[in-house]
Write a protein that holds these residues in place. Structure first.
Motif, PDB file in Angstrom:
ATOM      1  N   LYS A 280       0.914  -1.166  -0.039  1.00 21.57           N
ATOM      2  CA  LYS A 280      -0.132   0.099   0.086  1.00 21.57           C
ATOM      3  C   LYS A 280       0.789   1.299  -0.123  1.00 21.57           C
ATOM      4  O   LYS A 280       2.045   1.212   0.651  1.00 21.57           O
ATOM      5  N   ALA A 281       0.452   2.173  -0.692  1.00 19.88           N
ATOM      6  CA  ALA A 281       1.189   3.549  -0.723  1.00 19.88           C
ATOM      7  C   ALA A 281       0.259   4.762  -0.455  1.00 19.88           C
ATOM      8  O   ALA A 281      -0.776   4.513  -1.230  1.00 19.88           O
ATOM      9  N   VAL A 282       0.590   5.411   0.410  1.00 16.64           N
ATOM     10  CA  VAL A 282      -0.470   6.552   0.891  1.00 16.64           C
ATOM     11  C   VAL A 282       0.192   7.966   0.839  1.00 16.64           C
ATOM     12  O   VAL A 282       1.276   8.093   1.504  1.00 16.64           O
ATOM     13  N   PRO A 283      -0.520   9.057   0.784  1.00 17.71           N
ATOM     14  CA  PRO A 283      -0.039  10.191   1.136  1.00 17.71           C
ATOM     15  C   PRO A 283       0.303  10.322   2.652  1.00 17.71           C
ATOM     16  O   PRO A 283      -0.787   9.922   3.380  1.00 17.71           O
ATOM     17  N   MET A 284       1.310  10.957   3.254  1.00 19.09           N
ATOM     18  CA  MET A 284       1.607  11.079   4.454  1.00 19.09           C
ATOM     19  C   MET A 284       0.855  12.173   4.961  1.00 19.09           C
ATOM     20  O   MET A 284       1.299  13.453   4.920  1.00 19.09           O
ATOM     21  N   GLY A 285      -0.038  12.237   5.883  1.00 18.32           N
ATOM     22  CA  GLY A 285      -0.821  13.321   6.471  1.00 18.32           C
ATOM     23  C   GLY A 285      -0.038  14.222   7.226  1.00 18.32           C
ATOM     24  O   GLY A 285      -0.113  15.506   6.919  1.00 18.32           O
ATOM     25  N   LEU A 286       1.031  14.004   7.899  1.00 20.81           N
ATOM     26  CA  LEU A 286       1.680  14.896   8.751  1.00 20.81           C
ATOM     27  C   LEU A 286       2.904  15.513   7.950  1.00 20.81           C
ATOM     28  O   LEU A 286       3.621  16.407   8.460  1.00 20.81           O
ATOM     29  N   GLN A 287       3.259  14.902   6.724  1.00 22.22           N
ATOM     30  CA  GLN A 287       4.538  15.264   5.832  1.00 22.22           C
ATOM     31  C   GLN A 287       3.796  15.621   4.391  1.00 22.22           C
ATOM     32  O   GLN A 287       4.089  14.750   3.552  1.00 22.22           O
ATOM     33  N   PRO A 288       3.358  16.619   4.351  1.00 19.61           N
ATOM     34  CA  PRO A 288       2.756  17.099   2.871  1.00 19.61           C
ATOM     35  C   PRO A 288       3.683  17.015   1.778  1.00 19.61           C
ATOM     36  O   PRO A 288       5.005  17.245   1.909  1.00 19.61           O
ATOM     37  N   GLY A 289       3.136  16.346   0.548  1.00 20.76           N
ATOM     38  CA  GLY A 289       4.194  15.965  -0.475  1.00 20.76           C
ATOM     39  C   GLY A 289       4.924  14.907  -0.422  1.00 20.76           C
ATOM     40  O   GLY A 289       5.623  14.281  -1.284  1.00 20.76           O
ATOM     41  N   LYS A 290       4.713  14.242   0.707  1.00 21.41           N
ATOM     42  CA  LYS A 290       5.571  12.659   0.769  1.00 21.41           C
ATOM     43  C   LYS A 290       4.563  11.471   0.911  1.00 21.41           C
ATOM     44  O   LYS A 290       3.279  11.773   1.325  1.00 21.41           O
ATOM     45  N   PHE A 291       5.096  10.450   0.525  1.00 21.00           N
ATOM     46  CA  PHE A 291       4.271   9.131   0.662  1.00 21.00           C
ATOM     47  C   PHE A 291       4.950   8.226   1.592  1.00 21.00           C
ATOM     48  O   PHE A 291       6.072   8.254   1.781  1.00 21.00           O
ATOM     49  N   GLY A 292       4.113   7.327   2.125  1.00 24.53           N
ATOM     50  CA  GLY A 292       4.415   6.193   2.927  1.00 24.53           C
ATOM     51  C   GLY A 292       4.099   4.874   2.333  1.00 24.53           C
ATOM     52  O   GLY A 292       3.125   4.842   1.541  1.00 24.53           O
ATOM     53  N   PHE A 293       4.769   3.892   2.754  1.00 22.46           N
ATOM     54  CA  PHE A 293       4.672   2.719   2.261  1.00 22.46           C
ATOM     55  C   PHE A 293       4.163   1.598   3.447  1.00 22.46           C
ATOM     56  O   PHE A 293       4.849   1.848   4.352  1.00 22.46           O
ATOM     57  N   LYS A 294       3.305   0.699   3.260  1.00 22.55           N
ATOM     58  CA  LYS A 294       3.044  -0.191   4.198  1.00 22.55           C
ATOM     59  C   LYS A 294       3.692  -1.393   3.314  1.00 22.55           C
ATOM     60  O   LYS A 294       3.468  -1.517   2.104  1.00 22.55           O
ATOM     61  N   LEU A 295       4.478  -2.507   4.331  1.00 16.80           N
ATOM     62  CA  LEU A 295       5.289  -3.302   3.536  1.00 16.80           C
ATOM     63  C   LEU A 295       4.833  -4.461   4.107  1.00 16.80           C
ATOM     64  O   LEU A 295       4.213  -4.789   5.272  1.00 16.80           O
ATOM     65  N   GLU A 296       5.027  -5.736   3.320  1.00 23.47           N
ATOM     66  CA  GLU A 296       4.570  -7.157   3.482  1.00 23.47           C
ATOM     67  C   GLU A 296       5.442  -7.715   4.791  1.00 23.47           C
ATOM     68  O   GLU A 296       4.845  -8.250   5.425  1.00 23.47           O
ATOM     69  N   GLU A 297       6.598  -7.550   4.528  1.00 26.38           N
ATOM     70  CA  GLU A 297       7.383  -8.239   5.561  1.00 26.38           C
ATOM     71  C   GLU A 297       7.636  -7.757   6.812  1.00 26.38           C
ATOM     72  O   GLU A 297       8.040  -8.335   7.821  1.00 26.38           O
ATOM     73  N   VAL A 298       7.339  -6.287   6.998  1.00 27.41           N
ATOM     74  CA  VAL A 298       7.507  -5.822   8.480  1.00 27.41           C
ATOM     75  C   VAL A 298       6.298  -4.547   8.486  1.00 27.41           C
ATOM     76  O   VAL A 298       6.139  -3.985   7.451  1.00 27.41           O
TER      77      VAL A 298
ATOM     78  N   GLU B  49       8.506   6.248   5.068  1.00 28.67           N
ATOM     79  CA  GLU B  49       8.704   7.047   4.175  1.00 28.67           C
ATOM     80  C   GLU B  49       9.226   6.403   2.902  1.00 28.67           C
ATOM     81  O   GLU B  49      10.319   5.737   2.823  1.00 28.67           O
ATOM     82  N   SER B  50       8.506   6.734   1.795  1.00 26.07           N
ATOM     83  CA  SER B  50       8.860   6.064   0.321  1.00 26.07           C
ATOM     84  C   SER B  50      10.336   6.446   0.000  1.00 26.07           C
ATOM     85  O   SER B  50      10.974   5.688  -0.633  1.00 26.07           O
ATOM     86  N   THR B  51      11.012   7.615   0.637  1.00 26.33           N
ATOM     87  CA  THR B  51      12.248   8.114   0.191  1.00 26.33           C
ATOM     88  C   THR B  51      13.336   7.333   0.727  1.00 26.33           C
ATOM     89  O   THR B  51      14.423   7.264   0.406  1.00 26.33           O
ATOM     90  N   ARG B  52      12.815   6.369   1.594  1.00 30.00           N
ATOM     91  CA  ARG B  52      13.983   5.543   2.201  1.00 30.00           C
ATOM     92  C   ARG B  52      14.175   4.169   1.429  1.00 30.00           C
ATOM     93  O   ARG B  52      14.920   3.338   1.546  1.00 30.00           O
ATOM     94  N   PHE B  53      13.360   4.218   0.175  1.00 28.03           N
ATOM     95  CA  PHE B  53      13.406   2.946  -0.584  1.00 28.03           C
ATOM     96  C   PHE B  53      14.000   3.376  -2.122  1.00 28.03           C
ATOM     97  O   PHE B  53      13.568   4.434  -2.502  1.00 28.03           O
ATOM     98  N   ALA B  54      14.613   2.371  -2.935  1.00 30.53           N
ATOM     99  CA  ALA B  54      14.878   2.586  -4.208  1.00 30.53           C
ATOM    100  C   ALA B  54      13.638   1.878  -4.841  1.00 30.53           C
ATOM    101  O   ALA B  54      13.521   0.621  -4.683  1.00 30.53           O
ATOM    102  N   VAL B  55      13.180   2.614  -6.078  1.00 25.07           N
ATOM    103  CA  VAL B  55      12.060   1.934  -6.794  1.00 25.07           C
ATOM    104  C   VAL B  55      12.768   1.178  -8.002  1.00 25.07           C
ATOM    105  O   VAL B  55      13.713   1.861  -8.581  1.00 25.07           O
ATOM    106  N   PRO B  56      12.545   0.016  -8.308  1.00 24.96           N
ATOM    107  CA  PRO B  56      13.249  -0.593  -9.513  1.00 24.96           C
ATOM    108  C   PRO B  56      12.996   0.208 -10.826  1.00 24.96           C
ATOM    109  O   PRO B  56      12.003   1.016 -11.248  1.00 24.96           O
ATOM    110  N   ILE B  57      14.038   0.234 -11.559  1.00 25.38           N
ATOM    111  CA  ILE B  57      14.089   0.906 -12.804  1.00 25.38           C
ATOM    112  C   ILE B  57      13.064   0.776 -13.746  1.00 25.38           C
ATOM    113  O   ILE B  57      12.711   1.542 -14.491  1.00 25.38           O
TER     114      ILE B  57
END
Length: 86
Positions: free
Chosen positions: A31-49, A62-70
């Motif tokens: 799941k990817a959602v806009p982060m309510g307390l951090q405008p303009g940023k997205f958060g990820f819900k992960l399967e593994e943790v 926070e999505s910026t903690r991850f690299a998205v595949p090319i």
């Protein structure tokens, strides 16, 4: 979508190690959602943790903690280019 953690620094003190991400590990975004307390940023819900209620107010990683595949970036660019063809 699979993503690779590129930044695990700055773990909030109330988040247990067992709920925190690890650099260079691969995770599945469910799941990817806009982060309510951090405008303009997205958060990820992960399967593994997952962040539990005891980690409040943190609910997503926070999505910026991850690299998205090319391949994903290339698909997004193709879609943007297709919009210009209309």
């Amino acid at each position: 979508m699979k993503v690779k953690c590129i930044n695990d620094r700055g773990k909030p003190s109330n988040v247990p190690e067992s709920e925190w991400i690890k650099k260079d590990h691969v995770y599945t975004v469910i799941k990817a959602v806009p982060m309510g307390l951090q405008p303009g940023k997205f958060g990820f819900k992960l399967e593994e943790v997952e962040l539990s209620p005891s980690s409040f107010p943190y609910e997503y990683y926070e999505s910026t903690r991850f690299a998205v595949p090319i391949e994903i970036e290339e698909k997004a660019m193709e879609l943007e280019e297709a919009d210009f063809l209309l």
